[in-house]
Design an enzyme around this catalytic site. Structure first.
Site, PDB file in Angstrom:
ATOM      1  N   HIS A  66       0.614  -1.160  -0.504  1.00  0.00           N
ATOM      2  CA  HIS A  66      -0.116   0.549   0.111  1.00  0.00           C
ATOM      3  C   HIS A  66       0.288   1.138   0.147  1.00  0.00           C
ATOM      4  O   HIS A  66       2.454   1.271   0.774  1.00  0.00           O
ATOM      5  CB  HIS A  66      -0.877  -0.154   0.605  1.00  0.00           C
ATOM      6  CG  HIS A  66      -1.967   1.001   1.127  1.00  0.00           C
ATOM      7  ND1 HIS A  66      -1.419   1.763   1.673  1.00  0.00           N
ATOM      8  CD2 HIS A  66      -3.249   1.247   1.257  1.00  0.00           C
ATOM      9  CE1 HIS A  66      -2.225   2.957   1.893  1.00  0.00           C
ATOM     10  NE2 HIS A  66      -3.640   2.259   1.508  1.00  0.00           N
ATOM     11  N   THR A  84       1.126   3.557   1.628  1.00  0.00           N
ATOM     12  CA  THR A  84       1.826   4.011   2.944  1.00  0.00           C
ATOM     13  C   THR A  84       2.701   3.064   3.477  1.00  0.00           C
ATOM     14  O   THR A  84       3.862   3.410   4.851  1.00  0.00           O
ATOM     15  CB  THR A  84       0.778   3.754   4.221  1.00  0.00           C
ATOM     16  OG1 THR A  84       0.251   3.119   4.282  1.00  0.00           O
ATOM     17  CG2 THR A  84      -0.171   5.138   3.593  1.00  0.00           C
ATOM     18  N   LYS A  85       3.386   2.027   3.095  1.00  0.00           N
ATOM     19  CA  LYS A  85       4.099   1.486   3.040  1.00  0.00           C
ATOM     20  C   LYS A  85       5.759   1.584   2.461  1.00  0.00           C
ATOM     21  O   LYS A  85       6.171   2.400   2.150  1.00  0.00           O
ATOM     22  CB  LYS A  85       4.243  -0.645   2.943  1.00  0.00           C
ATOM     23  CG  LYS A  85       2.752  -0.592   3.174  1.00  0.00           C
ATOM     24  CD  LYS A  85       2.920  -1.007   4.871  1.00  0.00           C
ATOM     25  CE  LYS A  85       1.830  -1.104   5.826  1.00  0.00           C
ATOM     26  NZ  LYS A  85       0.480  -0.347   4.608  1.00  0.00           N
ATOM     27  N   ASN A  86       6.956   0.971   3.327  1.00  0.00           N
ATOM     28  CA  ASN A  86       8.296   1.292   2.799  1.00  0.00           C
ATOM     29  C   ASN A  86       8.433   1.108   1.056  1.00  0.00           C
ATOM     30  O   ASN A  86       9.208   1.867   0.513  1.00  0.00           O
ATOM     31  CB  ASN A  86       8.951   0.103   3.446  1.00  0.00           C
ATOM     32  CG  ASN A  86       9.279   0.278   5.151  1.00  0.00           C
ATOM     33  OD1 ASN A  86       7.867   0.878   5.073  1.00  0.00           O
ATOM     34  ND2 ASN A  86      10.549   0.665   5.280  1.00  0.00           N
ATOM     35  N   ILE A 106       6.153   0.022  -2.227  1.00  0.00           N
ATOM     36  CA  ILE A 106       4.797   0.590  -2.980  1.00  0.00           C
ATOM     37  C   ILE A 106       4.570   0.417  -3.748  1.00  0.00           C
ATOM     38  O   ILE A 106       5.827  -0.129  -5.179  1.00  0.00           O
ATOM     39  CB  ILE A 106       4.397   1.753  -2.473  1.00  0.00           C
ATOM     40  CG1 ILE A 106       4.988   2.706  -3.206  1.00  0.00           C
ATOM     41  CG2 ILE A 106       4.603   2.221  -0.780  1.00  0.00           C
ATOM     42  CD1 ILE A 106       4.519   4.669  -3.059  1.00  0.00           C
TER      43      ILE A 106
END
Length: 377
Positions: free
Chosen positions: A180, A182-184, A186
């Protein structure tokens, strides 16, 4: 006043080039050239036995629930302090969700509370590696082995993080990752199922292909394919995989930058907020590594947390609180009859996540740090 966002998706360089290559290949549905490249990257870099990209981490968890044959009445133990997908995946199969409390020093599940939660109906334990920091997997796997339980790692936030030298996601029977935005690392939306127990490998392909043996057909293993099991459409477009592959090529650069940002936050607050102001800072146990997924503060009270968020918002800084206790959710109202989860509620009421993204420059980060020190002065 300029707004500093909580998150900003990072474009590493070749995302659009690879998407164009995927389109030009003539196959932009699932399991194209970039999906295969991503699979190879994870299997070679982390020595995962088998991986399958999915359209989300939620889908990967839902596949895991089908693979371990969750049925109505089965019990699944997981933390209450987690995203709703962790519970939904198993609740959809009829499972009774049994919630564990968080640790006193970390929002992850209290491993030492698990044994008391097991009954004759327990089928699985789902540890969530909160903030990319490992749960104590030796304890969890020992409990699972003694009680003949499955372990599904929710590694949504845990890419490139380790437990005693083992990559997270590579320890339980199955694991789920998120890509997603918002992850490291993406791909907008996107996820991955990791299969560590090879007995699940063939069925996982079938479930991911709508319950058909289509993957075997394309490999020439059968002369036709049909409906052979439960399943759904869990495959991502190869264009999503193309975006993801560019990110994976830049994994170490992204991780290095995020860790510098995390370390600067920690060096600015440690020994000051935690010693003089009663704020709890992140704890990284000796058995775990830090993949710099998030930096958070745990305030002394809900009132302090809400006032801090308002203070930062007034400064043009978007910090956020995080999960709400699932055992107190509207959906679960009347269904929870377990112990008080005091640590879970503490994190629900008091935790604050600070902005942390690749392009957060030093000046902006200093402004965030100074604004927090100003609040506590």
């Amino acid at each position: 006043m300029a707004i500093i966002p909580f998150n900003k998706p990072y474009i590493s360089g070749n995302e659009f080039k690879y998407i164009s290559e995927s389109v030009e290949s003539g196959k932009i549905s699932g399991d194209g050239i970039f999906t295969k490249k991503c699979h190879t990257f994870f299997e070679e870099t982390y020595e995962f036995k088998k991986v399958l990209l999915t359209t989300s981490c939620t889908d990967a968890l839902e596949m895991a629930a089908i693979l371990i044959d969750i049925k109505p009445g089965d019990e699944v133990i997981m933390p209450s302090y987690t995203f709703v997908s962790t519970a939904n995946a198993f609740a959809l199969r009829g499972a009774k969700i049994v919630f564990a409390d968080s640790r006193k020093d970390h929002p992850g599940m209290d491993e030492n509370s698990l044994e008391a939660l097991i009954t004759s109906k327990t089928k699985a334990i789902v540890p969530v590696h909160y903030a990319g920091v490992a749960c104590d997997m030796d304890i969890i796997m020992d409990i699972a082995d003694r009680h003949n339980l499955f372990v599904v790692e929710d590694a949504a936030q845990a890419i490139d993080s380790y437990y005693k030298g083992k990559p997270l996601g590579g320890i339980g029977h199955l694991a789920a990752f998120s890509f997603h935005e918002t992850k490291n690392i993406i791909s907008g939306e996107g996820g991955m199922l990791v299969i560590n127990d090879e007995s699940f490998a063939k069925r996982a392909e079938i479930i991911r292909e709508k319950g058909t043996n289509r993957s075997s057909f394309f490999r020439g293993e059968v002369d036709k394919y049909g409906w052979v099991d439960l399943g759904s459409s869990f495959l991502p477009s190869d264009m999503i995989a193309a975006f993801l592959y560019s990110q994976l090529e830049n994994l170490q650069k992204i991780q290095s930058t995020r860790k510098k940002i995390w370390d600067k936050y920690d060096a600015s607050f440690r020994g000051v907020l935690d010693k003089n102001k009663g704020v709890r800072l992140p704890v990284i146990p000796d058995f775990a590594t830090n993949n710099a997924h998030m930096y958070y503060l745990t305030c002394a009270s809900p009132e302090e947390r809400n006032t801090l968020l308002s203070h930062l918002k007034g400064k043009g800084i978007l910090a956020v609180f995080h999960y709400l206790s699932l055992h107190k959710s509207r959906f679960f109202e009347g269904k929870y009859n377990g112990l008080n989860l005091t640590e879970t509620d503490k994190y629900t009421d008091c935790l604050v996540r600070l902005p942390l993204f690749f392009e957060l420059d030093l000046n902006k980060q200093k402004y965030i740090i100074d604004s927090i020190h100003e609040f506590y002065s």
